[in-house]
Design a protein around this motif. Structure first.
Motif, PDB file in Angstrom:
ATOM      1  N   GLN A 255       0.901  -1.253  -0.100  1.00  0.00           N
ATOM      2  CA  GLN A 255      -0.347  -0.184   0.116  1.00  0.00           C
ATOM      3  C   GLN A 255       0.913   1.560  -0.031  1.00  0.00           C
ATOM      4  N   TYR A 360       8.130  20.311   2.883  1.00  0.00           N
ATOM      5  CA  TYR A 360       6.955  18.969   1.982  1.00  0.00           C
ATOM      6  C   TYR A 360       8.256  18.154   1.409  1.00  0.00           C
ATOM      7  N   SER A 361       7.764  17.466   0.512  1.00  0.00           N
ATOM      8  CA  SER A 361       8.606  16.267   0.191  1.00  0.00           C
ATOM      9  C   SER A 361       9.624  17.378  -0.858  1.00  0.00           C
ATOM     10  N   LEU A 545      -0.803   5.871  14.621  1.00  0.00           N
ATOM     11  CA  LEU A 545      -0.438   7.346  14.548  1.00  0.00           C
ATOM     12  C   LEU A 545       0.202   7.236  13.264  1.00  0.00           C
ATOM     13  N   GLN A 551      -2.026   7.358   5.643  1.00  0.00           N
ATOM     14  CA  GLN A 551      -2.526   7.658   4.802  1.00  0.00           C
ATOM     15  C   GLN A 551      -3.066   9.157   4.714  1.00  0.00           C
ATOM     16  N   ALA A 552      -2.913   9.747   5.518  1.00  0.00           N
ATOM     17  CA  ALA A 552      -3.144  11.158   4.963  1.00  0.00           C
ATOM     18  C   ALA A 552      -2.499  12.465   4.487  1.00  0.00           C
ATOM     19  N   GLY A 553      -1.085  11.796   4.094  1.00  0.00           N
ATOM     20  CA  GLY A 553      -0.160  12.064   3.362  1.00  0.00           C
ATOM     21  C   GLY A 553       1.198  13.045   4.179  1.00  0.00           C
ATOM     22  N   SER A 554       0.786  12.875   5.626  1.00  0.00           N
ATOM     23  CA  SER A 554       1.767  13.768   6.412  1.00  0.00           C
ATOM     24  C   SER A 554       2.486  12.685   6.380  1.00  0.00           C
ATOM     25  N   LEU A 555       3.643  12.536   5.340  1.00  0.00           N
ATOM     26  CA  LEU A 555       4.669  12.222   5.989  1.00  0.00           C
ATOM     27  C   LEU A 555       5.968  11.941   6.178  1.00  0.00           C
ATOM     28  N   ARG A 556       5.962  13.645   6.285  1.00  0.00           N
ATOM     29  CA  ARG A 556       6.533  14.397   7.433  1.00  0.00           C
ATOM     30  C   ARG A 556       6.441  13.225   8.862  1.00  0.00           C
ATOM     31  N   GLU A 557       5.400  13.663   8.782  1.00  0.00           N
ATOM     32  CA  GLU A 557       4.834  13.355  10.808  1.00  0.00           C
ATOM     33  C   GLU A 557       4.598  12.184  10.682  1.00  0.00           C
TER      34      GLU A 557
END
Lengths: 589, 370
Positions: A255, A360-361, A545, A551-557
């Motif tokens: 995924q 950001y990315s 978390l 899933q929300a696209g917040s890869l940095r968090e």
């Protein structure tokens, strides 16, 4: 201690012990028709609730028109027909099985080579190299997948982007979103399991067998292939089926990698439950489809384990295996271990640290502006403290309860035997056969009407059920190495069964149980396959978390939470190391 | 005999467990609180001390927004954010089992909200300032568009497109996506990901733009081998440059990345699909007064302004301020036409419903099998 093969090791029937309840009981024991003890009855009931309940519920859900308990729900064969009587899911099934078998085979090959190199050669820095193999267990495979996507996405992965400007080229050097890429990531995180299973077996092999081979003039390779390999073959088979079953249930890694070549069945289950328009009965029916295949894997795994135990030898002469002198070859061998450490640990963590510091990315090193904004953002999130507490709570209680239950299961299986023992033995292995997301679905449907729903206690119940096979395996191995006459002496002296377990068995298997505890501590801290569907607003652990962030696209968090999670696990393992003197290495695991 | 006894125990236990799971739905019938604000609402809400908000908007934005409520009333807000479909599945299951965990339920899927009203899972409640919000984006007495609207866009990476390509995408993003020069550079949000994404594709294939694009255009886009992913993943991919163009991203999702300096911009297809998050009080909410107070606060201009700042979306509340910086940037222009009525469009709803074949046709055209 005895030397060589014990009576248990040879697979001989256990000697019947004199029992306070007389000859009838002895005869019953021989014929396997003993009355089930109170302990075994209690354990059976607990396992039925923890394990059989969710599985039965999933099967029940597969024959419904909606999720069980929903309005307008009715008996329906639609989902079962769609899954079993159509070709729609055949590509997924074929792909899943092929992927699992390939990952298992590669894990065993590399794990066995690593185990042999560390157990039978004079390679240097053995402790450090073994640590390098075990450390990837500390990282949730899906967090590892996030890191590898940042590193090796074909267009914008850090490796490709930066090599392009460094080498003045526009080539794609690595691509993690392919079949080999998925296999590579899974291999990195499943190989340690194979290593641990094979390494444990290698350490139990009587070195005299290999010594005899050398004395007869056979070389290193011939001895390894003709003597060592046949003896550890059952463990290799066990490792193969164990990893194959685990890989069948994986959904988070494909995924995260955005894998589209085929959709593994476990991922289809997850999507059936979560993606619009969701279809829980189809998810459940797919779960039952996976179950049959993993059940076959479990059958072979159990058979291999049983065969492996026939070869277990606990020696007391202190014989050490002859170490093969590698000479100059030790450097390439160490480099291979270093490469694994680089790929499984150093690069992913470096990527996570970089990602956690970027706004950001950004993957081009020349354009990176680093800051602590994501750490501040995560630290000021109200959920983090609660999630941290939940993780800690689960990290302490899940392994504790699982280990206690695992010891009870092992006691019934090893010492009491009988048909109830056999039933408990089978039942306690079942959770390995159920993909986490399927098991969690069963738990949700089973408990949604109870006060336990969405609480941390429900996560504890689910994870204890899932980890019973691991805990009981450790305890079984520990118990099998204890001469049962010690326990019988306690019984003959008038102590009850529970007192004997508490005062005789438990202290003797304590090292095995502590090892199980620490491994399950790590597993329950990083677990996401089950907990993602079970956690409520107040019961989310850190790993969930991080998954929600992904899933929300917040890869940095997600990277920040992943790093925090690793630090918590590391702290737990260090405390165990220094306070309880438990080491996380293959001699204990 | 023993084996039969053991099997018997197992069978009985299994039957009991199956019965437990399968017993009829205990759907929450009716609500448990007043339909308008009582005079002592604040005091009662404060005595409850907390509330749980279920939402499918971005987690960080929801938390920033809810923090405004906490700051004003001292009532702690627990936010559970998961994808809309999964969230509704969870919400429905909890309500059917009479196990409400949430106090306020907020999703962007109108069908889920309507179903919730129909099943009695949302309480009847009308906030005082409800008339400040557009009536056509909610359902009076049940749910209101507290969290603005979002519009479907096509997002592009300015570092990965030439100026000519940027112009081409801005002029007609769908036609641009058909161009073979973008082969391997496109990402697509699948219609299954949300009702809004489905509406976006539907209007091109079967809806108002059928004559202009139709399935033929989709085949050409499919020939460019798009990457299929969720909109949050696509935003990361287009920001990092993994893809150059992402189809089917909401402006509310793209705006925060632009605000942080990411090299992305967006353009609206014409018409674009517009949707709103609907929020309502959950029937039998564990904290019914805190939930009602939250609805009161959520409909105020102050809360509308705060959400607009947190989400960088256009406020719907007539009296809220719109302080989004990019409104004045040269690349930005407001959507020309919007399609909001897909939520009640029978043809669309039939095609994308459980008996419709829209997803199958789309999957077949794009070679998607997920």
């Amino acid at each position: 201690m005895s030397t060589g093969l014990s009576s248990h090791a040879r697979g001989a029937p256990a000697e019947s012990a004199p029992r306070p309840d007389g000859r009838g009981a002895r005869r019953a024991e021989r014929t396997g028709r003993r009355r089930p003890s109170t302990l075994s009855a209690v354990i059976l009931i607990i396992l039925l609730g923890l394990i059989a309940g969710p599985i039965v519920t999933v099967f029940f859900g597969a024959f419904q028109s909606e999720a069980p308990g929903m309005p307008d729900n009715a008996f329906s064969l639609d989902a079962v027909k769609e899954v079993y009587a159509s070709t729609e899911y055949l590509p997924s099934l074929a792909g899943t099985l092929a992927m699992s078998l390939v990952i298992a085979a590669l894990s065993v090959v590399f794990g066995a080579i690593a185990a042999w190199a560390l157990a039978r050669t004079d390679v240097r820095w053995r402790g450090l190299l073994e640590l390098g193999i075990i450390v990837p267990l500390f990282m949730s495979p899906f967090v590892g997948a996030v890191a590898w996507k940042m590193l090796a996405a074909p267009t914008a992965g850090m490796i490709n982007v930066n090599l392009r400007w460094m080498l003045h080229s526009d080539s794609t050097y690595v691509n993690i979103t392919t079949v080999p890429g998925l296999a590579f990531v899974l291999l990195l995180y499943y190989m340690p399991y194979a290593y641990l299973l094979v390494s444990g077996a290698l350490k139990n092999v009587d070195p005299a067998l290999e010594e005899a081979s050398y004395m007869n003039g056979r070389g290193v390779v011939a001895t390894a292939l003709k003597v060592t390999l046949p003896v550890v073959r059952p463990s290799l088979a066990a490792a193969f089926f164990f990893v194959a079953v685990l890989a069948t249930g994986v959904f988070a890694v494909p995924q995260v990698l955005g894998f589209t070549t085929f959709y593994p069945l476990a991922l289809q289950v997850y999507r059936s439950m979560t993606v619009f328009p969701s279809d829980p009965p189809v998810g459940a029916a797919l779960g039952t489809l996976v179950f049959w295949f993993t059940l076959a894997g479990i059958y072979f795994y159990r058979r291999a384990i049983r065969n492996g135990q026939r070869y277990v030898t606990v020696g007391a002469r202190g014989t050490r295996p002859r170490l093969v002198r590698l000479g100059w070859k030790k450097w390439p061998v160490m480099a291979a271990f270093g490469l694994y450490g680089l790929l499984a640990t150093i690069l992913p963590y470096a990527a996570l640290v970089l990602v956690s510091l970027t706004p950001y990315s950004i993957t081009d090193f020349r354009k990176m502006s680093l800051g602590l904004g994501n750490f501040v953002s995560v630290a000021t999130t109200p959920d983090v403290v609660k999630s941290f507490e939940n993780s800690l709570w689960l990290g302490i209680f899940v392994p504790t309860v699982a280990v206690v239950l695992g010891l009870a299961v092992a006691y019934v299986v090893v010492r009491e035997k009988g048909r109830v023992g056999a039933a408990i033995d089978y039942l306690s292995t079942f959770p390995i056969a159920i993909p986490g997301v399927v098991f969690a679905t069963g738990i949700v449907w089973l408990y949604v009407r109870t006060p336990l729903y969405a609480t941390t206690a429900l996560l504890l119940i689910a994870l204890v059920g899932v980890y019973i096979p691991h805990a009981s395996r450790f305890a079984t191995t520990g118990l099998m190495q204890i001469d049962r006459s010690l326990e019988e002496a306690g019984r003959m002296s008038g102590a009850g069964k529970f007192r004997v377990i508490r005062t005789v068995s438990f202290p003797l298997v304590r090292p095995s149980l502590l090892s199980a505890w620490i491994l399950l501590f790590v597993f329950s801290m990083r677990e996401v396959n089950e907990t993602v569907l079970l956690a409520g607003p107040n019961s989310r652990p850190l790993a969930v978390l991080a998954w929600d962030d992904v899933q929300a696209g917040s890869l940095r968090e997600a990277a920040v939470v992943g790093l925090v999670l690793t630090l918590v696990m590391l702290a737990g393992v260090l405390i165990a190391r220094f306070a309880l003197r438990v080491r996380l290495d293959s001699s204990n695991l | 005999m023993r084996i039969h006894r053991t099997t018997g125990i197992a069978v009985v236990a299994a039957a009991v467990l199956a019965g437990l799971a399968g017993c009829g739905s205990g759907g929450s019938s009716g609500d448990s609180g007043p339909a308008t604000a009582p005079s002592d609402l604040v005091a009662k809400a404060k005595s409850e001390g907390q509330l749980t908000l279920y939402g499918d908007a971005d987690q960080a934005k929801l938390q920033k927004w809810a923090a405004g409520f906490t700051q004003k009333y001292g009532i702690k807000v627990q936010v559970l954010r998961i994808g809309g479909s999964e969230l509704f599945q969870r919400f429905a299951q909890e309500q059917a089992a009479n196990q409400p965990q949430s106090d306020v339920f907020s999703v962007t899927d109108y069908a889920s909200l309507q179903k919730s009203v129909q099943e009695g899972w949302l309480a009847k409640y009308t906030p005082k300032d409800a008339n400040l919000l557009p009536a056509d984006l909610g359902r009076a007495g049940y749910f209101y568009p507290l969290q603005n609207t979002s519009n479907q866009t096509i997002v592009y990476n300015t570092d990965k497109l030439t100026p000519a390509e940027v112009k081409q995408v801005q002029a007609d993003p769908v036609a641009a996506a058909e161009d073979p020069k973008f082969k391997g550079r496109i990402g697509a949000n699948i219609p299954e990901s949300s009702q809004q994404a489905a509406a976006l594709w539907y209007q091109w294939t079967d809806g108002s733009q059928k004559a202009k694009y139709g399935w033929g255009a989709m085949s050409k886009i499919a020939a460019n081998k798009p990457v299929f992913a969720s909109s949050p993943d696509l935003i990361n991919d287009v920001t990092s440059g993994e893809i150059s163009i992402a189809i089917g991203i909401t402006d509310g999702l793209a705006a925060p990345a632009v605000d942080k300096g990411a090299p992305i911009r967006w353009t609206y297809p014409n018409p674009t699909v517009t949707s709103a998050f609907g929020a309502g009080v959950v029937a039998n909410a564990p904290h019914p007064y805190a939930a009602r107070l939250f609805m009161e606060w959520g409909t105020t201009p102050e809360a509308g302004t705060l959400w607009s700042k947190a989400s960088l979306t256009k406020p719907l509340n007539k009296k809220s301020d719109d302080s989004r910086k990019f409104l004045h940037d040269s690349w930005f222009s407001e959507p020309k036409q919007t399609w909001k009525t897909f939520i009640t469009d029978k043809t669309f709803l039939d095609a994308t419903g459980t008996k419709g074949d829209y997803y199958d046709r789309w999957d077949k055209t794009f070679g998607y099998s997920g």
